[in-house]
Design a protein around this motif. Sequence first.
Motif, PDB file in Angstrom:
ATOM      1  N   VAL A  41       0.843  -1.195   0.000  1.00 44.87           N
ATOM      2  CA  VAL A  41       0.000   0.000   0.000  1.00 44.87           C
ATOM      3  C   VAL A  41       0.881   1.248   0.000  1.00 44.87           C
ATOM      4  O   VAL A  41       1.955   1.257   0.598  1.00 44.87           O
ATOM      5  N   ASP A  42       0.410   2.281  -0.684  1.00 42.94           N
ATOM      6  CA  ASP A  42       0.997   3.619  -0.591  1.00 42.94           C
ATOM      7  C   ASP A  42       0.121   4.437   0.341  1.00 42.94           C
ATOM      8  O   ASP A  42      -1.108   4.364   0.262  1.00 42.94           O
ATOM      9  N   LEU A  43       0.743   5.226   1.216  1.00 41.06           N
ATOM     10  CA  LEU A  43      -0.002   6.016   2.199  1.00 41.06           C
ATOM     11  C   LEU A  43       0.213   7.500   1.980  1.00 41.06           C
ATOM     12  O   LEU A  43       1.319   7.929   1.650  1.00 41.06           O
ATOM     13  N   LEU A  44      -0.855   8.249   2.185  1.00 46.17           N
ATOM     14  CA  LEU A  44      -0.784   9.708   2.219  1.00 46.17           C
ATOM     15  C   LEU A  44      -1.370  10.157   3.544  1.00 46.17           C
ATOM     16  O   LEU A  44      -2.559   9.939   3.807  1.00 46.17           O
ATOM     17  N   PHE A  45      -0.518  10.720   4.399  1.00 44.97           N
ATOM     18  CA  PHE A  45      -0.972  11.261   5.684  1.00 44.97           C
ATOM     19  C   PHE A  45      -1.000  12.773   5.575  1.00 44.97           C
ATOM     20  O   PHE A  45       0.052  13.402   5.409  1.00 44.97           O
ATOM     21  N   ASP A  46      -2.181  13.356   5.677  1.00 46.49           N
ATOM     22  CA  ASP A  46      -2.306  14.811   5.696  1.00 46.49           C
ATOM     23  C   ASP A  46      -2.432  15.238   7.157  1.00 46.49           C
ATOM     24  O   ASP A  46      -3.484  15.077   7.778  1.00 46.49           O
ATOM     25  N   LEU A  47      -1.348  15.767   7.698  1.00 48.02           N
ATOM     26  CA  LEU A  47      -1.296  16.134   9.112  1.00 48.02           C
ATOM     27  C   LEU A  47      -1.288  17.649   9.303  1.00 48.02           C
ATOM     28  O   LEU A  47      -0.976  18.137  10.393  1.00 48.02           O
ATOM     29  N   PHE A  53      -1.339  14.472  19.248  1.00 44.89           N
ATOM     30  CA  PHE A  53      -1.692  13.056  19.294  1.00 44.89           C
ATOM     31  C   PHE A  53      -1.512  12.555  20.709  1.00 44.89           C
ATOM     32  O   PHE A  53      -0.806  13.152  21.514  1.00 44.89           O
ATOM     33  N   THR A  54      -2.173  11.444  20.997  1.00 47.90           N
ATOM     34  CA  THR A  54      -2.104  10.874  22.333  1.00 47.90           C
ATOM     35  C   THR A  54      -0.902   9.927  22.436  1.00 47.90           C
ATOM     36  O   THR A  54      -0.429   9.403  21.424  1.00 47.90           O
ATOM     37  N   LEU A  55      -0.388   9.719  23.641  1.00 47.18           N
ATOM     38  CA  LEU A  55       0.768   8.843  23.830  1.00 47.18           C
ATOM     39  C   LEU A  55       0.466   7.395  23.456  1.00 47.18           C
ATOM     40  O   LEU A  55       1.322   6.716  22.899  1.00 47.18           O
ATOM     41  N   ASP A  56      -0.750   6.933  23.744  1.00 49.85           N
ATOM     42  CA  ASP A  56      -1.090   5.565  23.379  1.00 49.85           C
ATOM     43  C   ASP A  56      -1.079   5.393  21.861  1.00 49.85           C
ATOM     44  O   ASP A  56      -0.726   4.336  21.350  1.00 49.85           O
ATOM     45  N   LEU A  57      -1.397   6.430  21.133  1.00 50.63           N
ATOM     46  CA  LEU A  57      -1.337   6.375  19.676  1.00 50.63           C
ATOM     47  C   LEU A  57       0.108   6.238  19.211  1.00 50.63           C
ATOM     48  O   LEU A  57       0.395   5.458  18.303  1.00 50.63           O
ATOM     49  N   ALA A  58       1.015   6.971  19.818  1.00 47.16           N
ATOM     50  CA  ALA A  58       2.422   6.898  19.428  1.00 47.16           C
ATOM     51  C   ALA A  58       2.954   5.471  19.599  1.00 47.16           C
ATOM     52  O   ALA A  58       3.654   4.952  18.728  1.00 47.16           O
ATOM     53  N   TRP A  59       2.622   4.835  20.702  1.00 46.58           N
ATOM     54  CA  TRP A  59       3.058   3.457  20.945  1.00 46.58           C
ATOM     55  C   TRP A  59       2.434   2.515  19.924  1.00 46.58           C
ATOM     56  O   TRP A  59       3.100   1.634  19.383  1.00 46.58           O
ATOM     57  N   GLU A  60       1.161   2.691  19.633  1.00 46.07           N
ATOM     58  CA  GLU A  60       0.474   1.841  18.649  1.00 46.07           C
ATOM     59  C   GLU A  60       1.104   2.005  17.267  1.00 46.07           C
ATOM     60  O   GLU A  60       1.246   1.034  16.531  1.00 46.07           O
ATOM     61  N   GLU A  61       1.492   3.214  16.917  1.00 44.10           N
ATOM     62  CA  GLU A  61       2.110   3.468  15.609  1.00 44.10           C
ATOM     63  C   GLU A  61       3.423   2.709  15.477  1.00 44.10           C
ATOM     64  O   GLU A  61       3.717   2.124  14.437  1.00 44.10           O
ATOM     65  N   ILE A  62       4.207   2.689  16.538  1.00 44.19           N
ATOM     66  CA  ILE A  62       5.474   1.948  16.508  1.00 44.19           C
ATOM     67  C   ILE A  62       5.214   0.455  16.329  1.00 44.19           C
ATOM     68  O   ILE A  62       5.842  -0.207  15.503  1.00 44.19           O
ATOM     69  N   LYS A  63       4.272  -0.086  17.087  1.00 49.92           N
ATOM     70  CA  LYS A  63       3.953  -1.515  16.970  1.00 49.92           C
ATOM     71  C   LYS A  63       3.441  -1.850  15.573  1.00 49.92           C
ATOM     72  O   LYS A  63       3.857  -2.838  14.967  1.00 49.92           O
ATOM     73  N   PHE A  64       2.534  -1.032  15.045  1.00 50.84           N
ATOM     74  CA  PHE A  64       1.959  -1.269  13.726  1.00 50.84           C
ATOM     75  C   PHE A  64       3.037  -1.205  12.647  1.00 50.84           C
ATOM     76  O   PHE A  64       3.087  -2.055  11.753  1.00 50.84           O
ATOM     77  N   SER A  65       3.911  -0.228  12.736  1.00 45.21           N
ATOM     78  CA  SER A  65       4.981  -0.076  11.743  1.00 45.21           C
ATOM     79  C   SER A  65       5.901  -1.290  11.744  1.00 45.21           C
ATOM     80  O   SER A  65       6.304  -1.771  10.678  1.00 45.21           O
ATOM     81  N   ARG A  66       6.228  -1.793  12.907  1.00 48.84           N
ATOM     82  CA  ARG A  66       7.101  -2.967  12.986  1.00 48.84           C
ATOM     83  C   ARG A  66       6.414  -4.213  12.435  1.00 48.84           C
ATOM     84  O   ARG A  66       7.044  -5.030  11.786  1.00 48.84           O
ATOM     85  N   GLN A  67       5.106  -4.346  12.678  1.00 52.44           N
ATOM     86  CA  GLN A  67       4.363  -5.505  12.172  1.00 52.44           C
ATOM     87  C   GLN A  67       4.219  -5.467  10.654  1.00 52.44           C
ATOM     88  O   GLN A  67       4.086  -6.503  10.021  1.00 52.44           O
ATOM     89  N   HIS A  68       4.239  -4.277  10.085  1.00 48.22           N
ATOM     90  CA  HIS A  68       4.005  -4.110   8.652  1.00 48.22           C
ATOM     91  C   HIS A  68       5.215  -3.491   7.948  1.00 48.22           C
ATOM     92  O   HIS A  68       5.070  -2.736   6.992  1.00 48.22           O
ATOM     93  N   ALA A  69       6.399  -3.851   8.387  1.00 48.49           N
ATOM     94  CA  ALA A  69       7.632  -3.238   7.887  1.00 48.49           C
ATOM     95  C   ALA A  69       7.791  -3.366   6.371  1.00 48.49           C
ATOM     96  O   ALA A  69       8.400  -2.511   5.735  1.00 48.49           O
ATOM     97  N   HIS A  70       7.229  -4.408   5.774  1.00 45.46           N
ATOM     98  CA  HIS A  70       7.414  -4.652   4.339  1.00 45.46           C
ATOM     99  C   HIS A  70       6.134  -4.444   3.530  1.00 45.46           C
ATOM    100  O   HIS A  70       6.087  -4.803   2.356  1.00 45.46           O
ATOM    101  N   ASP A  71       5.100  -3.882   4.128  1.00 49.73           N
ATOM    102  CA  ASP A  71       3.790  -3.793   3.484  1.00 49.73           C
ATOM    103  C   ASP A  71       3.501  -2.450   2.819  1.00 49.73           C
ATOM    104  O   ASP A  71       2.427  -2.261   2.252  1.00 49.73           O
ATOM    105  N   PHE A  72       4.457  -1.526   2.858  1.00 51.97           N
ATOM    106  CA  PHE A  72       4.239  -0.207   2.259  1.00 51.97           C
ATOM    107  C   PHE A  72       5.314   0.073   1.222  1.00 51.97           C
ATOM    108  O   PHE A  72       6.475  -0.278   1.416  1.00 51.97           O
ATOM    109  N   ARG A  73       4.900   0.696   0.110  1.00 48.50           N
ATOM    110  CA  ARG A  73       5.875   1.116  -0.903  1.00 48.50           C
ATOM    111  C   ARG A  73       6.364   2.523  -0.612  1.00 48.50           C
ATOM    112  O   ARG A  73       7.546   2.766  -0.497  1.00 48.50           O
ATOM    113  N   ARG A  74       5.416   3.451  -0.549  1.00 51.25           N
ATOM    114  CA  ARG A  74       5.745   4.857  -0.308  1.00 51.25           C
ATOM    115  C   ARG A  74       4.783   5.437   0.716  1.00 51.25           C
ATOM    116  O   ARG A  74       3.607   5.100   0.724  1.00 51.25           O
TER     117      ARG A  74
END
Length: 119
Positions: A41-47, A53-74
Amino acid sequence: MISTDHTGNQVAITVFGEFTLADYREFEELVNYKIKFGGQVDLLFDLREMAGFTLDLAWEEIKFSRQHAHDFRRIAILTEDQWVTWSAWVSQLFVDAEVQVFSLEEDARNWLGTAAEAA
């Protein structure tokens, strides 16, 4: 609050106000579906309208990124905030994707479009 849009292998997320764990879970669900049925998947984050953001979100983002390390192109990130820009570069440690930060949406979409054309 977030707004999501997805076409083909591209997922766009716009964050308004505070980015919460509930918002992130909505994003995760959509991305997991796209990966399961369409591959990378390609992602576009408009921030640009994100207030924080909440601290629990930051932790979840790290976990999600590690679980999906090879699932994103750009991953394109729209922001003018230097802290968000810095954290985007740190995120590259957890994923194989190319990560770029943009201030103009057109530039971000064009960059993602070149990835879609090459696929």
